[in-house]
Design a protein around this motif. Structure first.
Motif, PDB file in Angstrom:
ATOM      1  N   GLY A 181       0.807  -1.215   0.000  1.00  0.00           N
ATOM      2  CA  GLY A 181       0.000   0.000   0.000  1.00  0.00           C
ATOM      3  C   GLY A 181       0.838   1.262   0.000  1.00  0.00           C
ATOM      4  O   GLY A 181       0.305   2.360   0.080  1.00  0.00           O
ATOM      5  N   ASN A 182       2.152   1.094  -0.105  1.00  0.00           N
ATOM      6  CA  ASN A 182       3.073   2.234  -0.108  1.00  0.00           C
ATOM      7  C   ASN A 182       3.996   2.191  -1.326  1.00  0.00           C
ATOM      8  O   ASN A 182       4.003   1.220  -2.079  1.00  0.00           O
ATOM      9  CB  ASN A 182       3.915   2.232   1.179  1.00  0.00           C
ATOM     10  CG  ASN A 182       3.088   2.542   2.398  1.00  0.00           C
ATOM     11  OD1 ASN A 182       2.272   3.455   2.383  1.00  0.00           O
ATOM     12  ND2 ASN A 182       3.267   1.767   3.452  1.00  0.00           N
ATOM     13  N   ALA A 201       0.764  -2.248  -4.674  1.00  0.00           N
ATOM     14  CA  ALA A 201      -0.668  -2.250  -4.399  1.00  0.00           C
ATOM     15  C   ALA A 201      -1.074  -3.473  -3.578  1.00  0.00           C
ATOM     16  O   ALA A 201      -0.459  -4.538  -3.690  1.00  0.00           O
ATOM     17  CB  ALA A 201      -1.448  -2.221  -5.716  1.00  0.00           C
ATOM     18  N   PRO A 202      -2.116  -3.337  -2.763  1.00  0.00           N
ATOM     19  CA  PRO A 202      -2.584  -4.458  -1.957  1.00  0.00           C
ATOM     20  C   PRO A 202      -2.997  -5.686  -2.779  1.00  0.00           C
ATOM     21  O   PRO A 202      -2.973  -6.801  -2.268  1.00  0.00           O
ATOM     22  CB  PRO A 202      -3.782  -3.878  -1.201  1.00  0.00           C
ATOM     23  CG  PRO A 202      -3.496  -2.409  -1.120  1.00  0.00           C
ATOM     24  CD  PRO A 202      -2.807  -2.085  -2.423  1.00  0.00           C
ATOM     25  N   GLY A 247       1.593   5.649   0.908  1.00  0.00           N
ATOM     26  CA  GLY A 247       0.604   5.594  -0.172  1.00  0.00           C
ATOM     27  C   GLY A 247       1.223   5.560  -1.553  1.00  0.00           C
ATOM     28  O   GLY A 247       2.292   4.990  -1.763  1.00  0.00           O
ATOM     29  N   ASN A 248       0.515   6.201  -2.488  1.00  0.00           N
ATOM     30  CA  ASN A 248       0.923   6.226  -3.896  1.00  0.00           C
ATOM     31  C   ASN A 248       1.066   7.685  -4.340  1.00  0.00           C
ATOM     32  O   ASN A 248       0.247   8.194  -5.114  1.00  0.00           O
ATOM     33  CB  ASN A 248      -0.126   5.484  -4.732  1.00  0.00           C
ATOM     34  CG  ASN A 248       0.252   5.325  -6.175  1.00  0.00           C
ATOM     35  OD1 ASN A 248       1.354   5.688  -6.590  1.00  0.00           O
ATOM     36  ND2 ASN A 248      -0.645   4.781  -6.966  1.00  0.00           N
TER      37      ASN A 248
END
Length: 117
Positions: free
Chosen positions: A35-36, A53-54, A112-113
């Motif tokens: 998620g990062n 991504a998850p 995050g992104n």
């Protein structure tokens, strides 16, 4: 002081290689990286910025791939090539990818992104 004791004292001053307990568990890898985004550099391939991504996908500036966790190692596959796996050391926002030859890459974890990959 005997020569043996002098050598023992000098050996105590040498850097100690990373021990297995320094390596992140699968749960710690997921918590820190999934998620990062990681911005860093690998010895073999140079600089990178990737969002993990998850759903197991990797998003870079102009490419994509898949990540997975195998035991306590994080694995990365790109362009249909077999995945390569590394042990991981996480300290705060710093990550080190550890391979059979030792430290093979470093990075900084960004929340995050931020690049919207």
């Amino acid at each position: 002081m005997t020569p043996a004791r002098i050598l023992l004292c000098l050996a105590a001053l040498l850097p100690i290689p990373a021990l297995a307990q320094d390596l992140a568990s699968a749960e710690a890898i997921r918590a820190a990286i999934v998620g990062n985004t990681v911005r860093g550099s690998m010895v073999a391939s140079g600089g990178f910025t990737e969002y993990y991504a998850p759903d197991g996908s990797i998003h870079g500036p102009d490419y994509s791939g898949q990540w997975s966790i195998d035991g306590n190692r994080m694995c990365f596959g790109y362009d249909g090539n077999p995945a390569s796996c590394w042990a991981v050391r996480v300290t705060g926002r710093s990550v080190v990818w550890v391979g059979s030859g030792g430290d093979e890459g470093t990075g900084t974890i960004l929340s995050g992104n931020p690049n919207n990959y």
